[in-house]
Design an enzyme around this catalytic site. Structure first.
Site, PDB file in Angstrom:
ATOM      1  N   CYS A 239       4.054  -4.725   1.123  1.00 58.31           N
ATOM      2  CA  CYS A 239       4.308  -4.493  -0.301  1.00 58.31           C
ATOM      3  C   CYS A 239       3.071  -3.981  -1.017  1.00 58.31           C
ATOM      4  O   CYS A 239       3.124  -3.696  -2.215  1.00 58.31           O
ATOM      5  CB  CYS A 239       4.783  -5.784  -0.967  1.00 58.31           C
ATOM      6  SG  CYS A 239       3.518  -7.076  -1.016  1.00 58.31           S
ATOM      7  N   GLY A 240       1.962  -3.885  -0.298  1.00 57.93           N
ATOM      8  CA  GLY A 240       0.733  -3.398  -0.902  1.00 57.93           C
ATOM      9  C   GLY A 240      -0.324  -4.471  -1.073  1.00 57.93           C
ATOM     10  O   GLY A 240      -1.514  -4.179  -1.119  1.00 57.93           O
TER      11      GLY A 240
END
Length: 244
Positions: A239-240
């Site tokens: 998701c980063g």
């Protein structure tokens, strides 16, 4: 293993940082999860924080770290699109484990984002990455700064995906030390820990979910699928938060 100088390590290029931590990581691989947490608290600078998505196996790292360092701030980046079961699970674990929960959100509400950008998660990898930057990365960066974090614990495991297969116990990310105490645990070890301590999987585990994020980018596992294919339509796993 000696104490490490975060400022000095941050001055190094990424490759040199990895090499500088190699000897320490070799020693950390020999310790169990509790030993890794204890070592980090003794040798790495505070403030200390723990991040959690309150996903399928989240109770493990939440219990493990909080038992050793009670009242550690637990960072949740809330997108506004989590499953209802996840929000109830957050409430349940926060009460049961007496968590010091710190919730961070994007500066734009979910409705405002949709009005401005449309449904970013339907706009391919580029859209997903923008969505994650707004809802996960920026709130996490803000959390680390506001909480004066210098050491960040997280519950990632190598077994979860190819992108995590080679992660070390200790690294530097976003300018702080990042410690992954259960990085080498397999699913059996997770199960045994949950059983031993009277903890539960996320409620959606029983409905066939292996990984749980936002409602619009999470799929049930089906035969033949890798765990990482159940997130972001199989386009990406992370998701980063745990990249960079």
């Amino acid at each position: 293993m000696s104490k490490l100088d975060l400022n000095a390590l941050n001055e190094l290029p990424k490759v040199d940082r990895i090499l500088a931590l190699a000897e320490t990581n070799a020693e950390l691989e020999k310790l169990d999860a509790e030993g890794r947490v204890a070592w980090a608290l003794d040798n790495l600078p505070g403030e200390y924080v723990l991040s959690s998505s309150f996903g399928i196996q989240a109770a493990v790292s939440l219990h493990l770290v909080n038992q050793i360092h009670p009242d550690i701030p637990v960072i949740l980046t809330d997108t506004g699109y989590l499953f209802p079961e996840t929000y109830r699970f957050i409430d349940e674990l926060t009460d049961k484990l007496k968590l010091n929960l710190k919730v961070y959100r994007a500066t734009e509400s979910a409705a405002w984002q949709e009005a401005r950008y449309g449904k970013l998660w339907e706009q391919g990898v580029e859209g997903i990455e923008k969505y994650n930057d707004i809802n996960k990365v920026e709130p996490m960066n803000r959390a680390l700064k506001e909480l004066n974090a210098q050491t960040w614990f997280a519950g990632l495991r190598r077994e979860q995906s190819g992108s995590r297969a080679n992660l070390p116990v200790l690294a530097i990310q976003r300018g702080v030390f990042k410690v992954l105490p259960i990085i080498d645990w397999d699913n059996r070890t997770i199960y045994q820990y949950l059983q031993k301590h009277g903890l539960k999987y996320h409620p959606l585990w029983d409905d066939g979910y292996l990984s749980v994020g936002d409602t619009h980018t999470t799929r049930k596992w089906e035969p033949g699928m890798a765990e990482e294919e159940t997130r972001f339509f199989g386009l990406k796993r992370e998701c980063g938060l745990h990249e960079g």
